[in-house]
Write a protein that holds these residues in place. Structure first.
Motif, PDB file in Angstrom:
ATOM      1  N   ARG A 131     -32.510 -29.906 -26.213  1.00  0.00           N
ATOM      2  CA  ARG A 131     -33.824 -30.516 -25.717  1.00  0.00           C
ATOM      3  C   ARG A 131     -33.409 -31.164 -24.440  1.00  0.00           C
ATOM      4  O   ARG A 131     -34.307 -31.668 -23.947  1.00  0.00           O
ATOM      5  CB  ARG A 131     -34.025 -31.582 -26.995  1.00  0.00           C
ATOM      6  N   GLY A 177     -30.956 -32.759 -30.337  1.00  0.00           N
ATOM      7  CA  GLY A 177     -31.354 -32.780 -31.670  1.00  0.00           C
ATOM      8  C   GLY A 177     -30.568 -33.591 -32.660  1.00  0.00           C
ATOM      9  O   GLY A 177     -29.352 -33.650 -32.511  1.00  0.00           O
ATOM     10  N   GLY A 229     -32.368 -38.722 -34.022  1.00  0.00           N
ATOM     11  CA  GLY A 229     -33.468 -38.019 -33.501  1.00  0.00           C
ATOM     12  C   GLY A 229     -34.247 -38.747 -32.128  1.00  0.00           C
ATOM     13  O   GLY A 229     -34.668 -38.117 -31.193  1.00  0.00           O
ATOM     14  N   ASP A 283     -39.553 -35.815 -30.302  1.00  0.00           N
ATOM     15  CA  ASP A 283     -39.860 -34.314 -30.702  1.00  0.00           C
ATOM     16  C   ASP A 283     -41.141 -33.434 -30.864  1.00  0.00           C
ATOM     17  O   ASP A 283     -41.318 -32.713 -31.243  1.00  0.00           O
ATOM     18  CB  ASP A 283     -39.384 -34.343 -32.369  1.00  0.00           C
ATOM     19  N   THR A 294     -34.729 -27.735 -32.074  1.00  0.00           N
ATOM     20  CA  THR A 294     -35.511 -28.822 -32.087  1.00  0.00           C
ATOM     21  C   THR A 294     -37.089 -28.294 -32.070  1.00  0.00           C
ATOM     22  O   THR A 294     -37.482 -27.280 -31.388  1.00  0.00           O
ATOM     23  CB  THR A 294     -35.544 -30.145 -30.983  1.00  0.00           C
ATOM     24  N   ASN A 295     -38.087 -29.102 -32.517  1.00  0.00           N
ATOM     25  CA  ASN A 295     -39.333 -28.908 -32.224  1.00  0.00           C
ATOM     26  C   ASN A 295     -40.032 -28.700 -30.933  1.00  0.00           C
ATOM     27  O   ASN A 295     -40.743 -27.755 -30.658  1.00  0.00           O
ATOM     28  CB  ASN A 295     -40.387 -29.845 -33.167  1.00  0.00           C
ATOM     29  N   THR A 296     -39.270 -29.653 -30.292  1.00  0.00           N
ATOM     30  CA  THR A 296     -39.904 -29.638 -28.687  1.00  0.00           C
ATOM     31  C   THR A 296     -39.429 -28.123 -28.030  1.00  0.00           C
ATOM     32  O   THR A 296     -40.249 -27.494 -27.451  1.00  0.00           O
ATOM     33  CB  THR A 296     -38.998 -30.660 -28.000  1.00  0.00           C
TER      34      THR A 296
END
Lengths: 424, 367
Positions: free
Chosen positions: B28, B42, B75, B108, B283-285
């Motif tokens: 990320r 992350g 996070g 995130d 990670t979501n990103t």
């Protein structure tokens, strides 16, 4: 040789840093916590949980250079420690500096330290204020080390880049206080720790130089990671406001007199952090930065030159006159390591869950996430009140065995639910 | 040095299977060579890297290989460390540095505007013999603690056709090994065309220097009298969808130096950096970024097959196609609903635990 030392230090740190990735990736971080986690030298007031055994390895490195003793020196140390919980309120520790200062291009064995720690026996649950007392016996095996201006003797006493070193046998007592804010408000996962210690050499020549230590640290203690800032000080007891005079015989036979003012004692501000992995393994990193400052004469080339001139021709018009008049024969300078870097790996060899850390994990998990509208403290308080009332009613009608069975049933259910949550 | 290099490579290879299921191990916080992204890695993710810089300046050739790593914490935080194994120009030992980076909330999410505040700790290995408390008989190695700011704009979050990222970075250390001699200000901006696996970027920076008062120069400079500006084009190429190889060539385009006791910046410098995720969870990103690319690839798949397209572009699109095949059943809204449902269940279970805590005051012995 120097490059080999750096490789040793860096290799050890890399191994320690890489180790947690080899174990414990599947379990939930924070589910296994040591009850006695401190902030570097600032110790926690709690003891290792009864029946638990934790082992730790710590690598330390810094640069310190005395041109009169050779070239640039990278100093790597390796420490190992084992902590075992004997009783609910008592634990024992064995610590050793396995690799100390290099001498004659070989690492020396450092010391061995055996300790016992006891806390006020109210540590069944999280406590807001905690007190503990520890007593350690240390035996130093190193006789040679890098010293400030050669100020050390053959017995292993002297001023090293880390502070004053005690040779031979010594005792170290420490009183610890801790305030655990999460015990009062689960929204504040902070800890304050204050330690006050005394170190006494068992060598008759050094009875006159007992040392005190003071440490204070404030940190965030989270589910998976902790952060803290601490202040660490150690110095000689001094019954006057004047600088402490220290004198002992050097290998050359000379017995110079030094003066150590309060700001010249080794004092550090320490920044550190800890990451917790699934099986309870923790990886910590600390960086102490020196705060000490020089008072009076110094050990720079110019400082030494001025001081010795003053000693041979005392003149009140120039500086250092008062020092010379007080009987000081050698300048002292807080020429300690300006920074250090420390990596520590802690492993649970035998783990027993404690109620206090289970409660902490629960509160931290509860506070994680988006729904922050629930006042857990208020609800827990109400639940406790309800539980107390219910227990009163139940114990009146139920036999003691049934109450115990009910308690165990609840305990089993908590464990089951927790596993379910972790799996999700 | 060989031992360490081999160690990191070994660590990377040992842990390669751990994230074999990931399509692309894209961190990320990946930025350009000179500017990290404002996002942090992350939670619990660990990345190791090795970095080699070779250059040429008024003082002759420079070479500094370094190793380091970073870890994501909680996070929103990231701790990173870097150790320069040796330096041809200084006393032989390189700099030790560590950075603690905290980013603004929304880390995130796939955000357009990101910002981070960083605490930079430099543990200098440059022999200080000139400051007031040291000399050749009593040298010091000083620590320096300064803040820095990172701001970035991820245009892909707004416009799905523009995978462009712009970076701004301001710090108080341009050359950390000279911090005992100069006060410094460093300003860097960068643009990155960030594709599915690879990217191309160009950084541009300027470093201002103000000489401190020392034993040798008792007055010091009143203003930042020296500066030099540079540009650094470069790119990131991902090997085996996992290891990230970043390279760049920096050259000085403008400088103003004093006639006496002037700076000697490297006039041209080549940098290569290899990053290996040691422990990686997506990670979501970055998952959303991948989804955006996949969406685009549907529209562009015909074009991608065209023989006239550059090889790199074809490779990127082939990657999209592969991912599309493996995620055909993915339904974002359904996943979201499932997550909400799971969260509700967890919340209910926690409340049950609360009730079960009643009267629990004995130490729990388990395992």
């Amino acid at each position: 040789m120097n490059r080999i030392r750096i490789q040793i230090a860096l290799g050890l740190m890399a191994l320690l840093a890489g180790a947690p990735t080899l174990w414990g990736q599947n379990s939930s971080p924070g589910s296994r916590r040591a009850r006695n986690e401190g902030f570097y030298r600032c110790e926690n007031s709690n003891t290792t949980g009864k029946g638990s055994i934790w082992a730790s390895v710590r690598a330390t490195g810094f640069l310190w250079d005395d041109p009169s003793e050779g070239q640039i020196s990278a100093v790597p140390f390796l420490d190992a420690e084992v902590n075992a919980g004997l009783l609910r309120f008592m634990s024992a520790s064995l610590k050793s500096r396995l690799v100390s200062y290099f001498f004659d291009q070989r690492p020396q064995f450092g010391d061995l330290e055996l300790g016992i720690k006891a806390t006020v026996p109210n540590n069944k649950d999280l406590r807001y204020n905690g007190f503990a007392l520890s007593l350690k016996y240390a035996r130093s095996f190193k006789n040679q080390f890098k010293s400030i201006g050669g100020l050390r003797n053959d017995k292993g006493f002297g001023f090293s880049p880390e502070g004053f070193e005690f040779g031979g046998n010594s005792l170290f007592g420490r009183l610890m206080f801790e305030r655990d804010y999460i015990a009062q408000n689960s929204r504040i996962p902070l800890k304050l720790m204050i330690n006050f210690g005394t170190r006494l050499s068992l060598d008759p020549d050094f009875f006159a130089y007992p040392q005190y230590s003071f440490d204070i640290g404030l940190g965030y203690v989270g589910n998976m990671a902790d952060f803290f800032a601490a202040y660490s000080l150690s110095g000689f007891y001094n019954n006057s406001l004047r600088p402490k005079q220290v004198s002992f015989e050097l290998p050359s036979g000379a017995k110079p007199v030094w003066e150590i003012a309060f700001p010249e004692n080794p004092m550090y501000v320490v920044f550190g952090g800890r990451v917790r992995y699934g099986t309870g393994i923790t990886l910590s990193g600390y960086v102490p930065l020196l705060l000490s400052s020089n008072v009076g004469s110094s050990r720079t080339k110019q400082g030494l030159h001025e001081f010795y001139n003053m000693k041979s021709n005392p003149d009140p018009a120039y500086r250092y006159y008062e020092e010379v008049m007080r009987g000081v024969t050698e300048p002292f300078d807080p020429w300690y390591a300006r920074w250090k870097i420390i990596v520590e790996l802690k492993i649970p060899v035998r783990y027993r869950q404690t109620a206090s850390e289970m409660r902490r994990s629960f509160l931290l998990l509860k506070m994680r996430g988006d729904d922050r509208k629930i006042d857990i403290d208020e609800r827990l308080k109400k639940i406790h009140e309800r539980a107390r009332e219910r227990t009163k009613e139940e114990t009146g009608t139920q036999p003691e065995q049934e109450v115990e069975e009910e308690r165990l049933r609840r305990l089993e259910e908590i464990r089951r639910k927790r596993e379910e949550i972790q799996k999700q | 040095m060989r031992f360490l290099f081999c160690f990191w490579i070994l660590v990377g290879l040992i842990h390669a299977p751990l994230s074999a299921s990931q399509s692309v191990a894209r961190g990320r916080n990946e930025g350009t060579l000179s500017i990290p992204a404002s996002n942090v890695v992350g939670n619990g993710n660990i990345t190791a890297h090795t970095h080699v810089r070779a250059g040429y300046g008024a003082n002759g050739p420079t070479l500094s290989p370094s190793v380091g790593g970073m870890i994501g914490i909680g996070g929103v935080l990231q701790a990173a460390g870097n150790f320069e194994l040796f330096s041809l120009q200084s006393t032989g030992l390189g700099l030790l540095e560590s950075h603690l980076q905290a980013t603004i909330p929304g880390n995130d999410n796939f955000r357009f505007l990101g910002a981070a505040l960083r605490a930079d700790l430099y543990l200098s290995t440059a022999l200080d013999t000139i400051s007031a408390t040291s000399d050749a008989e009593k040298p010091d190695y000083n620590p320096y603690l300064y803040p820095s700011i990172i701001v970035d704009f991820d245009f892909l979050a707004k416009w799905k056709q523009v995978p462009l990222k712009a970076y701004l970075f301001a710090s108080m250390a341009d050359n950390p090994q000279l911090l005992h001699q100069y006060r410094q200000v460093s300003l860097i901006s960068g643009l990155e065309w960030k594709m599915f696996q690879h990217s191309v970027f160009a950084d541009m920076g300027i470093g201002f220097y103000k000489e401190k008062a020392t034993r040798l120069n008792r007055i010091g400079d009143k203003t930042f009298q020296q500066y030099y500006a540079w540009v650094q084009p470069g790119g990131r190429y991902r090997l085996f969808r996992r290891f990230s190889l970043t390279g760049g060539f920096r050259f000085v385009i403008r400088k103003k130096l004093k006639e006496q006791s002037s700076l000697h910046p490297a006039l041209a410098e080549f940098s290569v950096r290899l990053e290996a995720p040691v422990y990686f969870r997506e990670t979501n990103t970055e998952a959303i970024r991948s989804l955006v690319f996949i969406e685009q690839s549907k529209e562009k798949s015909d074009v991608a097959r065209s023989e006239s397209m550059p090889r790199l572009y074809r490779e990127v699109n082939a990657g999209f196609a592969e991912i599309r095949d493996s995620t055909e059943t993915f339904d974002y809204s359904k996943e979201k609903q499932d997550l909400i449902q799971q969260r509700k269940e967890i919340r209910n279970k926690m409340e049950e635990i609360e009730l079960l805590f009643e009267g629990l005051d004995e130490e729990v012995e388990s395992e």
